[in-house]
Structure formats: C-alpha cells, structure tokens
Design a protein around this motif. Structure first.
Motif, PDB file in Angstrom:
ATOM      1  N   ALA A 134      16.368   1.958 130.793  1.00 54.26           N
ATOM      2  CA  ALA A 134      15.119   2.927 131.454  1.00 54.26           C
ATOM      3  C   ALA A 134      15.543   4.267 131.943  1.00 54.26           C
ATOM      4  N   SER A 135      16.779   4.386 131.959  1.00 53.16           N
ATOM      5  CA  SER A 135      17.042   5.916 132.366  1.00 53.16           C
ATOM      6  C   SER A 135      16.935   7.380 131.558  1.00 53.16           C
ATOM      7  N   PHE A 136      17.329   6.505 130.589  1.00 49.03           N
ATOM      8  CA  PHE A 136      16.126   7.176 129.313  1.00 49.03           C
ATOM      9  C   PHE A 136      15.302   7.700 128.718  1.00 49.03           C
ATOM     10  N   SER A 137      14.129   6.420 129.296  1.00 56.47           N
ATOM     11  CA  SER A 137      12.727   6.607 128.701  1.00 56.47           C
ATOM     12  C   SER A 137      11.939   7.620 129.694  1.00 56.47           C
ATOM     13  N   ALA A 138      12.876   7.033 131.247  1.00 58.91           N
ATOM     14  CA  ALA A 138      11.804   8.046 132.232  1.00 58.91           C
ATOM     15  C   ALA A 138      12.694   9.332 131.992  1.00 58.91           C
ATOM     16  N   LEU A 139      13.407   9.647 131.365  1.00 57.22           N
ATOM     17  CA  LEU A 139      14.230  11.195 131.088  1.00 57.22           C
ATOM     18  C   LEU A 139      13.646  11.744 129.667  1.00 57.22           C
ATOM     19  N   GLY A 140      12.858  11.067 129.383  1.00 65.06           N
ATOM     20  CA  GLY A 140      11.922  11.097 127.841  1.00 65.06           C
ATOM     21  C   GLY A 140      10.672  11.355 127.937  1.00 65.06           C
TER      22      GLY A 140
END
Length: 424
Positions: free
Chosen positions: A264-270
């Motif tokens: 979820a954190s990587f997706s927000a960063l993407g």
C-alpha cells in the motif's frame, strides 16, 4: 649551488678519455732515416699550425660537452633564502566578469602580487581581458582545498576576494599559517535553470533549480513532449527515463499485514511519482540457489541471509533504539525496517516518504547542482583557521638544468662547425 644527484659527478672522470686519445695521437712514431729533411721543413705552412690549433680547440669543446652532460645528470640547483611578501591578493576568477572588481584588481596589480583563486594559483595579468568560463576549476573553485595550499604563495598575509559559494565548501576547515582577510563579494542574482529532464511515455518532467535572495529551491513542471521547443534548455542538461517500479517480496516470517502495508505504501508512492508499479513474489529455484529477476527492489522479510544481488534491498531488522522506520545500513544499497508495521507508526513515521529514499530518481543530480549553485555562505564559516608559527622567510630553489641544456646545444653547434672546418 648543490646537486640533487651528486653521485653522477663521478662521471666527470670520463673527461680523461678524450685527453688520453689526444695525447696518444701525439706520441712519437717510428724513426725513419732519410738523407735530408730540408725540403720537408720548407713545406710546412701556416695551414698546419692552424690545424693544430683547431685540434686543441675541438678537444676543449668536447671536454665541455662531456662536462655539461655530467652536470645535467647531477641536477644542479641553487637554494637561497628569501623573505615572504608582506601581503598578497587572491581573486576568484569568476569575479573578473564584473567591471568594478576588474578595475579594483587592476589598480592593486600595479604594486602588489595578485593571483587567481584556482589550482596552482596562476598569476593575474591585465592582458587577460576574456574570462574562460569553460574551465571548471576556474568557475567552481573549492575554497577549503585551495586554502590548504596558501603556503605556496609565500606571503605573511593574504586578502582573498571571493563569492563564497556554498558549493565550494567541502571537507574539514583548514588551518593556515597566513593571516587571511576573506572579503565576500555578494554577486548572487536570482537565477532559474532547468537541470534535468525526465521522460515519460508521452510527457516530460522538467526539474528546475531556482535561486532567489540567496535561497535555493526546486520546482517541477510536467509538459507534453511536443511543447519542449518552447523552453530554453541548456546544452548539457541531464536527461533520464523513468520506467516501471518493480518490487519483489520474500516473506517467511508471515507477520500479519506486513506485506500488505508495504504494498500500500509503495502504491501511494507510485501514484505520487506517477509511475506504474509491479509486485511479485521472490522466486526460489532451489534450496541452495535463489534467482532475482526483473526488479528494482527486494523486500526481504526473513531471518535468513539476504542474497547478494547488488541492487536496493529492504531487510527486516527490529531496533528499538532506531529513530525512523527505515534506516540505512553499513552495506551500500541495503536499508532496514526497524519495527513491525501497524497503522499508527505507518502514519506517524510517514512510511511512504521513507520509502522514497530507496528510489534514486535523480542519481546524477548532485554534480549538476554544484555547477549551478551560486548561493553565498557566511564569512565566518568560509574563512580558514589561523595557525600560529608562520615563517617570515622561505627557501627559493632555482633549477639550472634548462640553462645547461641551452649551453650544451650552443657548444654542440660550435663543435660541429669547427669539426667541419678542420676537415677542409
């Protein structure tokens, strides 16, 4: 006069060789009895006397040539004690673009020594009317590195005219034996320059570095690829292409929701970076061999040894004394997750922002910033530290080798001319 290699002076014994050859040729020959030598004596002319003189002169020239070679190999130098200059002036080359500074330096140069704040401190001359901005060492001097070499100027006091740019400060503050009066010329103007262009599928992202009132800041602008012609782009601007972010997970701890929180954190960063992401499980070929394919990052949630992949990795290593959720380790490219993730610490520690340090969006940007950063630094931070015990004199060394080579060339030419005349 002294010699750097005095052992070569033993080669002067070679002077005995041409002298011995000359004396050998002058030794008496065999006596032949003849009836009368009256006619032979009468045949002697002034020409034979001239030939004998030429032989002696040639012998002398050749002895001089051998002597010069011996002295050149011995490397003669003259060392003399000279007093330091009372004061010398040093000016940063980029300031010479300003007419007011150039006029000031020209007036100082009439009665004082003026040097450029650059490698080897070249002498300033008024004839240098054009400033060569292509030389990086002149445009962006490293102040503290150059300050460590101030002793080369042989001056008790120095006056340094400088911009004092932030990019010129690096390393430990130097200690110098001269008293340095560092005069800052605040020539900083508001500047704005595009330093990097990032290519996406159908658009470009312009990274701009702005300096306003001695403050530096970045700004980004997204434009269509076809609109790039309307912008002023420097020739050497950095150009990068961003691809899909690939993240591979390996989890044998199976702590609840850990992988989900990270995804979820990587997706927000993407979404923030406007870059697509691909998640995949770590592929283990066998118990002894693990393959890591097509990924930018590896998240290693295990107590087992992480494979040596040479790419960015995030390992799970709890540390109750850590200040951040993600911290660097001593191993290059490897970061550690210092606590078990839950909703509270994810929000309080801004996990998505911490993950940003794993992605090198601008790997070459630091060197480019150093070239364009014209911000000034405070004088108290810029000036080196004065060290007691400065010397009022120094030893000056003069190398005689170039002059000896010149003398050798002159004598050699004369020897060749005399030798030619002798044959005639």
């Amino acid at each position: 006069m002294s010699f750097v290699n005095p052992t070569y002076l033993w080669s002067l014994l070679g002077l005995l060789v041409p002298v011995a050859i000359h004396l050998w040729n002058k030794s008496e020959g065999k006596t032949i009895k003849v009836g009368s030598i009256r006619l032979i004596k009468e045949s002697q002319t002034s020409k034979s006397s001239r030939l004998q003189f030429n032989e002696l002169f040639l012998l002398l020239l050749r002895l001089i040539l051998v002597s010069l070679i011996c002295f050149i190999m011995a490397a003669p130098v003259s060392i003399s004690k000279r007093s330091n200059l009372e004061v010398a002036y040093v000016v940063e080359p980029s300031l010479l673009k300003l007419n007011s500074i150039r006029s000031l330096v020209d007036s100082i140069n009439d009665d004082n020594e003026v040097y450029l704040l650059a490698e080897d401190f070249p002498d300033y001359t008024e004839e240098d009317t054009e400033f060569n901005s292509e030389k990086k060492q002149l445009e962006n001097p490293q102040y503290w590195q150059l300050a460590q070499q101030f002793s080369k100027l042989h001056s008790d006091s120095l006056v340094v005219f400088s911009k004092g740019k932030v990019s010129g400060i690096k390393g430990k503050r130097p200690e110098v034996s001269q008293k340095v009066n560092w005069i800052l010329i605040d020539s900083t103007e508001s500047t704005s320059e595009i330093i990097e262009i990032t290519s996406f599928k159908d658009s470009l992202e312009l990274l701009q570095f702005d300096i306003v009132q001695n403050l530096g800041r970045f700004s980004k602008q997204r434009i269509a690829a076809k609109d790039i012609e309307g912008y002023s782009i420097p020739e050497h601007v950095l150009r990068t292409e961003l691809d899909t972010i690939r993240v591979q997970f390996y989890d044998d701890l199976e702590i609840e929701n850990q992988v989900d929180y990270l995804k979820a954190s990587f997706s927000a960063l993407g979404k923030y970076l406007k870059r697509p992401l691909v998640f995949r499980e770590f592929e283990q070929v066998s118990s002894d061999e693990k393959s890591i394919k097509n990924r930018d990052f590896l998240v290693w949630l295990s107590e087992n040894e992480i494979p040596d992949s040479g790419t960015k990795s995030l390992i799970f290593k709890p540390n109750i004394y850590a200040e951040n959720l993600i911290e660097k380790t001593t191993k290059a490219g490897v970061f550690q997750l210092t606590d078990i993730l839950h909703r509270k610490n994810i929000l309080e520690a801004h996990l998505a922002e911490d993950l940003l340090q794993l992605i090198e969006l601008h790997p070459k940007i630091e060197s480019k910033i150093a070239e364009t950063d014209t911000r000034n630094i405070d004088k108290s931070i810029l000036a080196p530290v004065f060290k007691e015990g400065s010397k009022s004199s120094y030893l000056a060394k003069f190398d005689w080798a170039p002059w000896l080579w010149l003398a050798f060339l002159v004598v050699f030419i004369i020897e060749r001319i005399v030798s030619k005349l002798r044959e005639q």
